[in-house]
Design a protein around this motif. Structure first.
Motif, short mmCIF file in Angstrom:
data_model
loop_
_atom_site.label_atom_id
_atom_site.label_comp_id
_atom_site.label_asym_id
_atom_site.label_seq_id
_atom_site.Cartn_x
_atom_site.Cartn_y
_atom_site.Cartn_z
N ASP A 1 12.46 -0.61 -7.26
CA ASP A 1 12.09 -1.03 -8.61
C ASP A 1 12.05 0.14 -9.59
O ASP A 1 11.32 0.11 -10.58
CB ASP A 1 10.73 -1.74 -8.57
N PHE A 2 12.81 1.16 -9.25
CA PHE A 2 13.01 2.29 -10.16
C PHE A 2 11.77 3.10 -10.44
O PHE A 2 11.56 3.58 -11.54
CB PHE A 2 13.65 1.82 -11.49
N PHE A 3 10.85 3.20 -9.50
CA PHE A 3 9.74 4.15 -9.65
C PHE A 3 10.28 5.53 -9.31
O PHE A 3 10.99 5.67 -8.31
CB PHE A 3 8.60 3.79 -8.68
N ASP A 4 9.92 6.53 -10.10
CA ASP A 4 10.40 7.86 -9.70
C ASP A 4 9.40 8.48 -8.72
O ASP A 4 8.28 7.97 -8.54
CB ASP A 4 10.67 8.77 -10.91
N GLU A 5 9.83 9.57 -8.10
CA GLU A 5 9.03 10.17 -7.01
C GLU A 5 7.63 10.54 -7.49
O GLU A 5 6.64 10.40 -6.77
CB GLU A 5 9.74 11.40 -6.45
N GLU A 6 7.56 11.04 -8.72
CA GLU A 6 6.27 11.43 -9.29
C GLU A 6 5.30 10.25 -9.34
O GLU A 6 4.16 10.32 -8.91
CB GLU A 6 6.51 11.99 -10.71
N GLU A 7 5.84 9.14 -9.84
CA GLU A 7 5.01 7.93 -9.95
C GLU A 7 4.57 7.45 -8.57
O GLU A 7 3.42 7.04 -8.37
CB GLU A 7 5.80 6.81 -10.66
N ILE A 8 5.51 7.49 -7.63
CA ILE A 8 5.18 7.03 -6.28
C ILE A 8 4.06 7.88 -5.69
O ILE A 8 3.09 7.38 -5.13
CB ILE A 8 6.43 7.08 -5.37
N ARG A 9 4.19 9.20 -5.86
CA ARG A 9 3.18 10.09 -5.31
C ARG A 9 1.81 9.81 -5.95
O ARG A 9 0.78 9.75 -5.29
CB ARG A 9 3.57 11.56 -5.53
N ALA A 10 1.83 9.58 -7.26
CA ALA A 10 0.57 9.29 -7.96
C ALA A 10 -0.07 8.01 -7.44
O ALA A 10 -1.29 7.94 -7.20
CB ALA A 10 0.84 9.17 -9.46
N ALA A 68 -1.45 8.54 -4.00
CA ALA A 68 -2.66 9.35 -4.07
C ALA A 68 -3.84 8.47 -4.51
O ALA A 68 -4.96 8.59 -3.98
CB ALA A 68 -2.48 10.50 -5.05
N GLU A 69 -3.53 7.58 -5.43
CA GLU A 69 -4.56 6.68 -5.91
C GLU A 69 -5.06 5.79 -4.78
O GLU A 69 -6.26 5.57 -4.60
CB GLU A 69 -3.99 5.84 -7.05
N LEU A 70 -4.10 5.27 -4.04
CA LEU A 70 -4.45 4.42 -2.89
C LEU A 70 -5.28 5.19 -1.87
O LEU A 70 -6.27 4.68 -1.33
CB LEU A 70 -3.19 3.90 -2.21
N ASP A 71 -4.88 6.41 -1.61
CA ASP A 71 -5.58 7.22 -0.61
C ASP A 71 -7.02 7.52 -1.01
O ASP A 71 -7.88 7.73 -0.17
CB ASP A 71 -4.83 8.55 -0.38
N SER A 72 -7.21 7.56 -2.33
CA SER A 72 -8.57 7.93 -2.78
C SER A 72 -9.53 6.75 -2.75
O SER A 72 -10.71 6.90 -3.04
CB SER A 72 -8.50 8.50 -4.19
N LEU A 73 -9.02 5.56 -2.42
CA LEU A 73 -9.90 4.39 -2.40
C LEU A 73 -10.93 4.46 -1.27
O LEU A 73 -10.72 5.17 -0.29
CB LEU A 73 -9.07 3.11 -2.22
N ASP A 74 -11.98 3.72 -1.46
CA ASP A 74 -13.01 3.62 -0.41
C ASP A 74 -12.36 3.11 0.88
O ASP A 74 -11.63 2.13 0.86
CB ASP A 74 -14.08 2.63 -0.89
N PRO A 75 -12.60 3.78 2.00
CA PRO A 75 -11.95 3.38 3.25
C PRO A 75 -12.16 1.90 3.60
O PRO A 75 -11.31 1.29 4.23
CB PRO A 75 -12.61 4.27 4.31
N ALA A 76 -13.28 1.36 3.13
CA ALA A 76 -13.57 -0.02 3.48
C ALA A 76 -12.55 -0.99 2.90
O ALA A 76 -12.32 -2.07 3.45
CB ALA A 76 -14.98 -0.38 3.01
N ILE A 77 -11.95 -0.63 1.77
CA ILE A 77 -11.01 -1.56 1.14
C ILE A 77 -9.59 -1.01 1.10
O ILE A 77 -8.69 -1.65 0.59
CB ILE A 77 -11.47 -1.91 -0.30
N ARG A 78 -9.41 0.19 1.62
CA ARG A 78 -8.13 0.85 1.46
C ARG A 78 -7.00 0.04 2.10
O ARG A 78 -6.00 -0.28 1.46
CB ARG A 78 -8.20 2.25 2.08
#
Lengths: 269, 749
Positions: free
Chosen positions: B22-31, B34-44
């Protein structure tokens, strides 16, 4: 160094602490004079054994106590031959010894004993007052000082452990229950040395657990448990912990009930 | 761990691929990652799965969704957030992208509240413990029921569903305990049931009917104002009692009171009435009056303080009247308020309970009077026809008696009232005890009617059984006729259903019971066995030496204890068991049968019901000789509630059956739902005494009775009724199937 005292020489020297709740002392003395055996009924830990000790002291008789269990046979009570250095030696059982020396024989929790023990109890417990010793081919006649007492807790529910009518009807029965608040407080104070307010609290808590008998508890807290708790308090354990270890946990394994008990306890203390 | 593995494994690659497509560039994907990784483990894991699903539809939805989730996380706890995400995911799965998007766009507080777990302590969580607590402190059968405020009607104690004043559970719990204790104090110290003498002091002369707390409060124009005043006044009065009885609990209360105090409104109220109640509440919370106390109260500060030593509700009622009058002199309304800790008092509900009790008694008396009028005239010399066993009473010169048809009947308050209502009864006169001759032995109404029952009636067919009449201290011979019947087999596969419902439990049960059977035990003094009995051997040798002939039982053997038990289950099939109880009884029977089949004890199942002494029905479900086969199962399925509960005859018949069985131990287990009662006079004390007698007879004949009662109320009579028999009360009928097997195990260990 362990000193050995022969059972028949074991006479209680110091007056055991006992607070009479009614006319049980007079009743017992009358039974003793009339040579009628005695059945002590009542929940655990309410002073049956202490009463026996007290009476033995009061009447200056040796007291031989046998805690009955389900493997206790008649010969355990009467005695048996043993081999000693190539010789056979007859060794008296506790009942025989009590008969011989004219002491008190107290069979604690008699329903637990095997059924064949009744064979030796019955002739001793009626007006014959004899103890047949089958092995020796002898019959002992009990002296007037001899007294047979048994204890029994009617609260136990197993139908297989019930006292037979033929046994029951040989005894006078004295019923024991937990003492009145005032008496029980005095007993706890005397036995443990705890201060009066604490003893009063303990008794008040015990009464509340007794309200729960048949509502989830098989039996409420006995005086003995209270004394244990009070002793812990005297040894410096705080009241709540003492009560938990000495009363709540011994009383029940049920989690919910134990929680309710601890709520009761925390409210009282 | 496992969630993270999934999240980092194949799905992660798949997710990244979708984003790239869907045409996300690498920068956006990494962001994003990273956002997903920073979520509370209970809901990640859950969020990742949701985003992954979304990325299949359109990756452009992912960043927005993630933002929404983060916004929602500010108002929801991780656990609640998990539920919120789960709901969104469900919508996406089942209803498509539209509803999903509209759901996650609504993240205002109001909508999110639906997903918030109630903070605080819920009553449900602690009700069982609180109920035991309440029964412990009170020694009475009080129940805990949920309501909006705490109060009591003398039978139940009502409590709010949630206490959420504190974050800390233990604090909220203390509040619950206090509420329960305060209601108990109200019951014990006469808040709700003041003595008649106390009541009369405050009631207007002309108050009609029975005086109770409801009639007292109906005198007040501003009723809710008066009730609130009384609630707080009694709160002040009962505090001393609670401190004395439950010092541990009461130590925690001052802090709680202080916190509540901090939240009370200032000024105290918009009218004098509100000011007085609020001011009084402050006195309660602070423990005494102070400079802020309204003048009306301060004027009686000594009296208010003295409340603590007041023995009954009289002192509170007096102050209530004083404050009420002072406050109503001024205009201004009163808005009822929630009174923290103390809850409320509901005079009408209390009165209703008390009236119900009185009504039941009244009803009984009326029935008896009607009976009385149809009785035959008694000639004086027939008077002492009662057995000597009865204690004869001499008339009390100060009391009044009803003299009718040659009988003297004690006049109690209720009876007198009923008589006054009727005007008079033909042929009856009221006399003083002093006017009655000493030879007359007065009866209470109940005794009289029960005596009259003795006229022998017809009994037809069936087995004849005696019935115990405690009044005469003897049996009514051949009084009841009992008919054995078989149950019409049911067609529902009830047994199979129960078995599959409890399949797990049944297998545990079977194991437990098999253990009972095989419990190994060393038997001593056997002629043959696995090992030498040392005691016996020594004895044999000594016997030999002593010149006696030795015995030959020198071995020990492991043995499964031989069980020689026959048990008869007697089932109450009266109409009152309809519904849950009957179902539970049937389930209990199925479980019991399964267990006993594995144990090998002999057992029989019978049911009983009936109507009047001429028709005691005794239903055979399984006889001792019958196998637990299809017919028996169909009969269990066919068990249905019938008529009444006459306990005596079926117990006697069961004993009769057990007597014909050879077994060392014979057990009779009855399952019933409370009081014995029949259509005729078989009820109350008479029925209880007969049941008690029947159980005693059972015991005399070598049968051990054990009674299981499913009853949520009035248990006080049970101890007497079951007397020597052992019994157990099960208050939650759903426990019955599990408990009965346990009971049986304990009984026969």
């Amino acid at each position: 160094m362990v000193t050995t005292v022969k059972t028949e020489e074991y006479i209680i020297a110091e007056e055991p602490y006992y607070l009479p709740a009614g006319i049980e002392i007079q009743t017992f003395e009358a039974a003793y004079l009339n040579q009628i055996p005695v059945l002590l009924k009542g929940p655990t830990g309410c002073g049956k054994t202490r009463f026996m000790q007290y009476m033995a002291w009061r009447l200056r008789r040796p007291l031989i106590t046998v805690s009955c269990h389900d493997d206790l046979t008649a010969s355990d009570l009467v005695g048996r031959y043993l081999v000693q250095g190539g010789e056979t030696v007859w060794v008296d059982g506790p009942l025989t010894r009590a008969v011989t020396v004219g002491g008190f024989c107290y069979l604690d929790e008699v329903v637990e004993a095997r059924k064949d023990t009744t064979v030796v109890i019955h002739p001793l417990a009626d007006d014959r007052r004899i103890l047949p010793i089958e092995k020796k081919g002898e019959v002992l006649t009990a002296p007037p000082q001899f007294l047979l007492a048994i204890s029994y807790n009617p609260g136990y529910q197993s139908v297989l452990k019930d006292l037979k009518q033929s046994t029951r009807q040989r005894f006078l029965a004295i019923e024991f229950s937990y003492p009145d608040r005032k008496f029980e407080t005095a007993i706890v104070i005397h036995e443990s040395g705890v201060d009066e307010p604490t003893a009063g609290r303990l008794v008040s808590f015990a009464e509340k657990t007794r309200n729960l008998k048949d509502r989830g508890l098989a039996e409420g807290a006995s005086t003995r448990l209270l004394i244990h708790a009070a002793k812990l308090v005297v040894s410096g354990i705080d009241l709540r912990n003492a009560c938990r270890t000495a009363v709540n946990l011994p009383l029940t394994d049920d989690r919910e009930m134990s929680e309710a008990l601890s709520e009761l306890m925390q409210s009282v203390f | 761990m496992s969630s993270d593995r999934q999240y980092t494994g194949h799905f992660r690659k798949d997710f990244i691929r979708n984003l790239r497509l869907d045409f996300f560039d690498e920068e956006e994907i990494r962001a994003l990652l990273a956002e997903l990784d920073s979520l509370d483990p209970a809901i990640r894991q859950q969020t990742f799965a949701l985003c992954h699903s979304l990325s299949h539809a359109s990756s452009s939805l992912v960043p927005n969704t993630l933002r929404r989730i983060q916004r929602a996380s500010r108002s929801l706890s991780p656990k609640d957030l998990g539920r919120w995400i789960g709901h969104a995911y469900d919508l996406l799965d089942h209803h498509g992208i539209g509803p999903f998007l509209s759901f996650i766009s609504r993240i205002d507080e109001e909508t999110l509240r639906d997903f918030t777990t109630h903070r605080g302590l819920r009553l449900q969580e602690v009700a069982p413990v609180l109920e035991t607590f309440l029964q412990g402190i009170s020694g009475r059968e009080l129940r805990i029921v949920q309501d909006t405020e705490s109060h009591t009607d003398t039978v139940s104690v009502y409590l709010p569903a949630v206490v959420d004043r504190y974050v800390k559970r233990s604090r909220n719990y203390s509040i619950f305990k206090f509420m329960v204790s305060h209601q108990w104090a109200q019951l014990t110290c006469g808040t709700l049931t003041p003595d008649e003498a106390v009541l009369r002091r405050f009631l207007r002369e002309e108050t009609p009917g029975e005086a109770d707390i409801a009639s007292l409060f109906s005198q007040f124009g501003e009723r809710s104002f008066a009730i609130d005043l009384y609630t707080v006044l009694e709160g002040i009065r009962l505090e001393a009692f609670l401190v004395r009885e439950l010092p541990g609990l009461m130590r925690e209360i001052p802090d709680i009171k202080k916190d509540i105090m901090a939240l009370r409104p200032t000024p105290l109220g918009s009218s004098l009435k509100e000011t007085v109640v609020e001011g009084l509440l402050h006195v309660y919370l602070n423990g005494d009056t102070d400079s802020t106390t309204p003048e009306v109260i301060a004027a009686f500060s000594d009296e208010t303080r003295d409340l603590k030593d007041a023995p009954d509700a009289g002192a509170s009622l007096r102050l209530l009247h004083l404050f009420y009058e002072a406050a109503t002199r001024q205009n201004g309304g009163y808005v009822a308020r929630k009174i923290p800790l103390l809850g409320t008092i509901r005079p009408d509900e209390v009165s209703l309970q008390m009236k119900a009790e009185r009504r039941a008694r009244r009803q009984m008396i009326k029935g008896m009077i009607t009976r009385l009028m149809t009785m035959t005239e008694l000639r004086p010399r027939e008077m002492p026809h009662r057995k000597q066993a009865d204690i004869r009473r001499a008339p009390d010169p100060l009391r009044e008696y009803l003299l009718i048809k040659g009988r003297a009947i004690e006049l109690d308050r209720e009876l007198k009232k009923v008589l006054e209502e009727r005007g008079c009864i033909p042929g009856g006169i009221i006399v003083h005890g002093s006017d009655l001759g000493g030879s007359v032995s007065p009866l209470s109404l109940q005794e009289l009617v029960e005596d009259e029952e003795e006229i022998p009636g017809r009994t037809e067919g069936g087995m004849q059984y005696d019935e115990w009449d405690y009044k005469r201290g003897g049996y009514k011979t051949k009084w009841c006729s009992l008919h054995e019947k078989t149950i019409h087999p049911g067609h529902e596969p009830f047994v199979e259903q129960t078995r599959s419902r409890y399949s797990g439990y049944i297998s545990i049960l079977r194991k437990k019971f098999e253990l009972l059977k095989r419990e190994p035990r060393i038997v001593r003094r056997q002629k043959e066995g696995d090992d030498i009995d040392l005691d016996a051997t020594v004895e044999a040798f000594t016997d030999l030496r002593a010149g006696l002939s030795p015995r030959d039982d020198l071995f020990t053997r492991y043995d499964r204890q031989e069980r020689d038990i026959a048990v008869l289950f007697l089932l109450d099939m009266s109409g009152s068991t309809k519904g849950w109880i009957c179902e539970a009884e049937k389930e209990a029977l199925v479980l019991m049968a399964e267990a006993l089949e594995s144990l090998g004890d002999r057992y029989a199942i019978f049911g009983f019901s009936g109507m009047t002494r001429n028709r005691c029905d005794y239903y055979r479900i399984k006889g001792f000789e019958e196998a637990y086969a299809e017919t028996v199962k169909r009969r269990i399925s066919g068990i249905m509630p019938k008529d009444y509960t006459r306990m005596g005859p079926p117990i006697r018949h069961s004993v009769h059956i057990l007597k014909s069985i050879e077994a060392r131990t014979k057990l009779l287990i009855t399952l019933s739902d409370g009081r014995p009662e029949d259509y005729d006079a078989y009820r109350g004390a008479y029925a209880m005494e007969d049941t008690r007698k029947a159980l005693t007879e059972a015991k005399e004949q070598g049968v051990h009775p054990f009674c299981v009662t499913i009853d949520r109320e009035a248990r006080s009579y049970l101890r007497h009724m079951y007397g020597e028999a052992n019994y157990i009360i099960i208050d939650d009928v759903r426990q019955l199937p599990g408990r009965i097997t346990d009971i049986y195990r304990r009984l026969t260990v």
